[in-house]
Design an enzyme around this catalytic site. Sequence first.
Site, PDB file in Angstrom:
ATOM      1  N   GLY A  82       0.775  -1.242   0.000  1.00 35.66           N
ATOM      2  CA  GLY A  82       0.000   0.000   0.000  1.00 35.66           C
ATOM      3  C   GLY A  82       0.803   1.286   0.000  1.00 35.66           C
ATOM      4  O   GLY A  82       0.360   2.295  -0.531  1.00 35.66           O
ATOM      5  N   GLU A 142       4.159   4.260   5.805  1.00 33.73           N
ATOM      6  CA  GLU A 142       2.952   3.442   5.602  1.00 33.73           C
ATOM      7  C   GLU A 142       1.866   4.274   4.930  1.00 33.73           C
ATOM      8  O   GLU A 142       1.821   5.501   5.073  1.00 33.73           O
ATOM      9  CB  GLU A 142       2.507   2.905   6.985  1.00 33.73           C
ATOM     10  CG  GLU A 142       1.191   2.174   7.032  1.00 33.73           C
ATOM     11  CD  GLU A 142       1.155   0.863   6.263  1.00 33.73           C
ATOM     12  OE1 GLU A 142       1.505   0.857   5.072  1.00 33.73           O
ATOM     13  OE2 GLU A 142       0.722  -0.147   6.853  1.00 33.73           O
ATOM     14  N   ASP A 143       0.980   3.597   4.189  1.00 34.26           N
ATOM     15  CA  ASP A 143      -0.093   4.319   3.510  1.00 34.26           C
ATOM     16  C   ASP A 143      -1.110   4.882   4.499  1.00 34.26           C
ATOM     17  O   ASP A 143      -1.453   6.054   4.450  1.00 34.26           O
ATOM     18  CB  ASP A 143      -0.803   3.401   2.483  1.00 34.26           C
ATOM     19  CG  ASP A 143      -1.280   2.074   3.067  1.00 34.26           C
ATOM     20  OD1 ASP A 143      -1.024   1.792   4.265  1.00 34.26           O
ATOM     21  OD2 ASP A 143      -1.911   1.290   2.331  1.00 34.26           O
ATOM     22  N   ASP A 184      -4.957   2.635  10.720  1.00 33.66           N
ATOM     23  CA  ASP A 184      -6.386   2.479  10.996  1.00 33.66           C
ATOM     24  C   ASP A 184      -6.514   2.059  12.469  1.00 33.66           C
ATOM     25  O   ASP A 184      -6.427   2.900  13.361  1.00 33.66           O
ATOM     26  CB  ASP A 184      -6.888   1.429   9.996  1.00 33.66           C
ATOM     27  CG  ASP A 184      -8.370   1.152  10.057  1.00 33.66           C
ATOM     28  OD1 ASP A 184      -9.113   1.965  10.611  1.00 33.66           O
ATOM     29  OD2 ASP A 184      -8.806   0.112   9.544  1.00 33.66           O
ATOM     30  N   LYS A 190      -6.463   7.422  10.254  1.00 33.11           N
ATOM     31  CA  LYS A 190      -7.881   7.288  10.639  1.00 33.11           C
ATOM     32  C   LYS A 190      -7.917   7.200  12.147  1.00 33.11           C
ATOM     33  O   LYS A 190      -8.109   6.122  12.719  1.00 33.11           O
ATOM     34  CB  LYS A 190      -8.432   5.966  10.080  1.00 33.11           C
ATOM     35  CG  LYS A 190      -9.101   6.036   8.758  1.00 33.11           C
ATOM     36  CD  LYS A 190      -9.827   4.720   8.469  1.00 33.11           C
ATOM     37  CE  LYS A 190      -9.927   4.452   7.004  1.00 33.11           C
ATOM     38  NZ  LYS A 190     -10.480   3.134   6.677  1.00 33.11           N
ATOM     39  N   PHE A 195     -13.678   4.096   3.648  1.00 32.08           N
ATOM     40  CA  PHE A 195     -12.738   3.226   2.946  1.00 32.08           C
ATOM     41  C   PHE A 195     -12.280   3.910   1.661  1.00 32.08           C
ATOM     42  O   PHE A 195     -13.085   4.206   0.781  1.00 32.08           O
ATOM     43  CB  PHE A 195     -13.386   1.881   2.623  1.00 32.08           C
ATOM     44  CG  PHE A 195     -12.413   0.881   2.096  1.00 32.08           C
ATOM     45  CD1 PHE A 195     -11.623   0.140   2.955  1.00 32.08           C
ATOM     46  CD2 PHE A 195     -12.260   0.703   0.727  1.00 32.08           C
ATOM     47  CE1 PHE A 195     -10.704  -0.781   2.470  1.00 32.08           C
ATOM     48  CE2 PHE A 195     -11.340  -0.209   0.235  1.00 32.08           C
ATOM     49  CZ  PHE A 195     -10.560  -0.948   1.110  1.00 32.08           C
ATOM     50  N   ASP A 236      -5.659  -0.216  -2.097  1.00 25.40           N
ATOM     51  CA  ASP A 236      -6.419  -1.091  -2.999  1.00 25.40           C
ATOM     52  C   ASP A 236      -7.788  -1.476  -2.461  1.00 25.40           C
ATOM     53  O   ASP A 236      -8.083  -1.324  -1.274  1.00 25.40           O
ATOM     54  CB  ASP A 236      -5.633  -2.382  -3.246  1.00 25.40           C
ATOM     55  CG  ASP A 236      -5.722  -3.333  -2.053  1.00 25.40           C
ATOM     56  OD1 ASP A 236      -5.488  -2.874  -0.905  1.00 25.40           O
ATOM     57  OD2 ASP A 236      -6.040  -4.515  -2.243  1.00 25.40           O
ATOM     58  N   ARG A 242      -4.703   0.551  -7.079  1.00 24.31           N
ATOM     59  CA  ARG A 242      -3.466   1.088  -6.487  1.00 24.31           C
ATOM     60  C   ARG A 242      -2.804   2.103  -7.404  1.00 24.31           C
ATOM     61  O   ARG A 242      -2.068   2.975  -6.968  1.00 24.31           O
ATOM     62  CB  ARG A 242      -2.458  -0.044  -6.225  1.00 24.31           C
ATOM     63  CG  ARG A 242      -2.864  -1.019  -5.140  1.00 24.31           C
ATOM     64  CD  ARG A 242      -1.673  -1.902  -4.801  1.00 24.31           C
ATOM     65  NE  ARG A 242      -2.036  -3.124  -4.107  1.00 24.31           N
ATOM     66  CZ  ARG A 242      -2.242  -3.220  -2.797  1.00 24.31           C
ATOM     67  NH1 ARG A 242      -2.119  -2.162  -2.035  1.00 24.31           N
ATOM     68  NH2 ARG A 242      -2.551  -4.377  -2.252  1.00 24.31           N
TER      69      ARG A 242
HETATM   70  P1  5GP Z   1      -4.461  -1.359  10.746  1.00 27.78           P
HETATM   71  O1  5GP Z   1      -3.498  -2.473  10.989  1.00 27.78           O
HETATM   72  O2  5GP Z   1      -3.973   0.000  11.252  1.00 27.78           O
HETATM   73  O3  5GP Z   1      -5.837  -1.670  11.276  1.00 27.78           O
HETATM   74  O4  5GP Z   1      -4.670  -1.246   9.188  1.00 27.78           O
HETATM   75  C1  5GP Z   1      -3.674  -0.768   8.351  1.00 27.78           C
HETATM   76  C2  5GP Z   1      -3.813  -1.368   6.964  1.00 27.78           C
HETATM   77  O5  5GP Z   1      -5.185  -1.552   6.631  1.00 27.78           O
HETATM   78  C3  5GP Z   1      -3.283  -0.426   5.916  1.00 27.78           C
HETATM   79  O6  5GP Z   1      -1.922  -0.675   5.654  1.00 27.78           O
HETATM   80  C4  5GP Z   1      -4.157  -0.754   4.712  1.00 27.78           C
HETATM   81  O7  5GP Z   1      -3.609  -1.833   3.991  1.00 27.78           O
HETATM   82  C5  5GP Z   1      -5.467  -1.197   5.304  1.00 27.78           C
HETATM   83  N1  5GP Z   1      -6.463  -0.130   5.313  1.00 27.78           N
HETATM   84  C6  5GP Z   1      -6.947   0.546   6.378  1.00 27.78           C
HETATM   85  N2  5GP Z   1      -7.857   1.455   6.009  1.00 27.78           N
HETATM   86  C7  5GP Z   1      -7.956   1.364   4.661  1.00 27.78           C
HETATM   87  C8  5GP Z   1      -8.737   2.077   3.673  1.00 27.78           C
HETATM   88  O8  5GP Z   1      -9.526   2.987   3.937  1.00 27.78           O
HETATM   89  N3  5GP Z   1      -8.539   1.689   2.391  1.00 27.78           N
HETATM   90  C9  5GP Z   1      -7.677   0.696   2.013  1.00 27.78           C
HETATM   91  N4  5GP Z   1      -7.572   0.425   0.736  1.00 27.78           N
HETATM   92  N5  5GP Z   1      -6.933   0.004   2.919  1.00 27.78           N
HETATM   93  C10 5GP Z   1      -7.077   0.352   4.221  1.00 27.78           C
END
Ligand code: 5GP
Length: 177
Positions: free
Chosen positions: A46, A101-102, A105, A134, A155, A162, A168
């Site tokens: 990502g 990191e992208d 969340d 987020k 999202f 993606d 992407r």
């Molecule tokens: P976490 O581990 O913080 O819950 O989630 C991080 C990962 O979840 C990110 O690297 C990404 O791959 C995915 N992710 C979280 N939110 C989104 C979103 O709104 N869109 C997309 N495409 N991926 C997300």
Amino acid sequence: MDKNIKDLKILIDSNSLHKRIKELADKINSKYNENEPLTLICVLRGAVMFYTELVKHLKMPVKMEFVSLSSYGDNFKSSGKVKSFNLSLPTLKDENVMIVEDIIDTGLTLDFLMKFVKLNCKAKDVKLAVLFDKKCARKFDIEPDFIAYEIDDKFIVGFGLDYCGLYRNLDYIGYFE
Ligand code: 5GP
């Protein structure tokens, strides 16, 4: 796979995105010594677009490393588990390190990776840069050092992010209504 690119709404256009990443790079430049190398770890897949755009604007000598991790499946929600596909990193002893990191969340992925890097790589310092935060979805106690955008709990796709492996390549950020 029930989404179509026709239903995608633009959240951040290409010009604004590139301008904001340049601003973030300027901020990073101002916090580091221009002569001291910085190792940037890209979290694949990502972060790939954000990473390549960010490094173009950094002034210090940069070392590039890549890891591959995921906590989402083909879904809109985190699976609650981190899948590690490739976590091989060199020691990074006494180096300044930044994880790129992208999106953060719940914080699960980055909490896992920060702990892994701190424990295994013996870096001098480990910071975290994200394109999107987020904050409202956070479950782990982790705070990025550099954030391009804070967003609410929708999202998003594009610029590395993606849905089912698609979108992407888009040079903007979109969302499905
Ligand atoms: P976490 O581990 O913080 O819950 O989630 C991080 C990962 O979840 C990110 O690297 C990404 O791959 C995915 N992710 C979280 N939110 C989104 C979103 O709104 N869109 C997309 N495409 N991926 C997300």
